[in-house]
Design an enzyme around this catalytic site. Structure first.
Site, PDB file in Angstrom:
ATOM      1  N   ALA A  71      46.668  50.299  40.095  1.00 50.85           N
ATOM      2  CA  ALA A  71      48.076  49.909  39.981  1.00 50.85           C
ATOM      3  C   ALA A  71      48.788  50.912  39.087  1.00 50.85           C
ATOM      4  CB  ALA A  71      48.178  48.504  39.394  1.00 50.85           C
ATOM      5  N   GLU A 117      40.420  47.224  44.799  1.00 55.52           N
ATOM      6  CA  GLU A 117      40.767  45.937  45.387  1.00 55.52           C
ATOM      7  C   GLU A 117      41.393  46.115  46.762  1.00 55.52           C
ATOM      8  OE1 GLU A 117      42.439  43.003  42.587  1.00 55.52           O
ATOM      9  OE2 GLU A 117      42.043  44.478  41.023  1.00 55.52           O
ATOM     10  N   GLU A 137      39.837  47.842  34.485  1.00 52.49           N
ATOM     11  CA  GLU A 137      40.888  47.110  33.765  1.00 52.49           C
ATOM     12  C   GLU A 137      40.464  46.689  32.357  1.00 52.49           C
ATOM     13  OE1 GLU A 137      41.761  46.361  38.177  1.00 52.49           O
ATOM     14  OE2 GLU A 137      39.986  46.600  36.919  1.00 52.49           O
TER      15      GLU A 137
END
Length: 173
Positions: A71, A117, A137
């Site tokens: 992200a 993901e 993460e």
């Protein structure tokens, strides 16, 4: 034609019979980091291919260096929990997992965090020799947010998934 409508994707129909939809993530300066704009475009491209009767399967890929490095942290770093929760942050990220046509992730390079993901949402993953999968993460003080903990466990088993999520370690192809 289709590619002109996208800023962050290269989209075309390919194959001998032009029946394979090819979506290439195209943010090389950010290692294909998944910003809101890219994800909105990906949803649009997937919807167009799903409704196109000529497309029988879809290939989702990135570059040789990065499928998607996760992200876009710069875009989300200043958002509070309330902003994310009330604003529907990550809503629509699961579009890949609900498309009825088969989606193949062609991964080479980094597939980290949200990129990992995204690959796991596809029906099949073909990994090149340079593919690196990871959920880093934890190194930022958070956990995978788009279903990664559940999908990773199903893909690699509980023990390896726990190791990857709790250490940020990567696995290769």
């Amino acid at each position: 034609r289709a590619g002109a409508a996208f800023q962050y994707l290269l989209v075309q129909k390919t194959g001998a019979q032009k029946n394979v939809g090819l979506i290439q993530l195209n943010r090389p300066q950010a290692l294909n980091a998944l910003c809101e704009g890219l994800m909105a475009e990906l949803r649009r491209a997937l919807e167009a291919m799903e409704s196109d009767p000529e497309v029988g399967a879809i290939v989702l890929t990135g570059s040789q260096k990065a499928f998607a490095a996760g992200a876009d942290i710069k875009e989300m770093q200043n958002k509070t929990f309330q902003e994310c929760y009330n604003g529907g942050f990550l809503s629509g990220w699961d579009k890949v997992s609900v498309v009825r046509k088969p989606i193949i992730a062609a991964v080479n390079g980094y597939a980290l965090g949200g990129g990992c993901e995204l690959a796991m949402m596809c029906d099949i993953i073909y990994a090149g020799e340079k593919a690196q999968f990871g959920q880093p993460e934890i190194l930022l003080g958070t956990i995978p947010g788009a279903g990664g903990t559940q999908r990773l466990t199903r893909a690699v088993g509980k023990s390896l998934a726990m190791e990857m999520v709790l250490t940020g370690d990567r696995i290769s192809a």
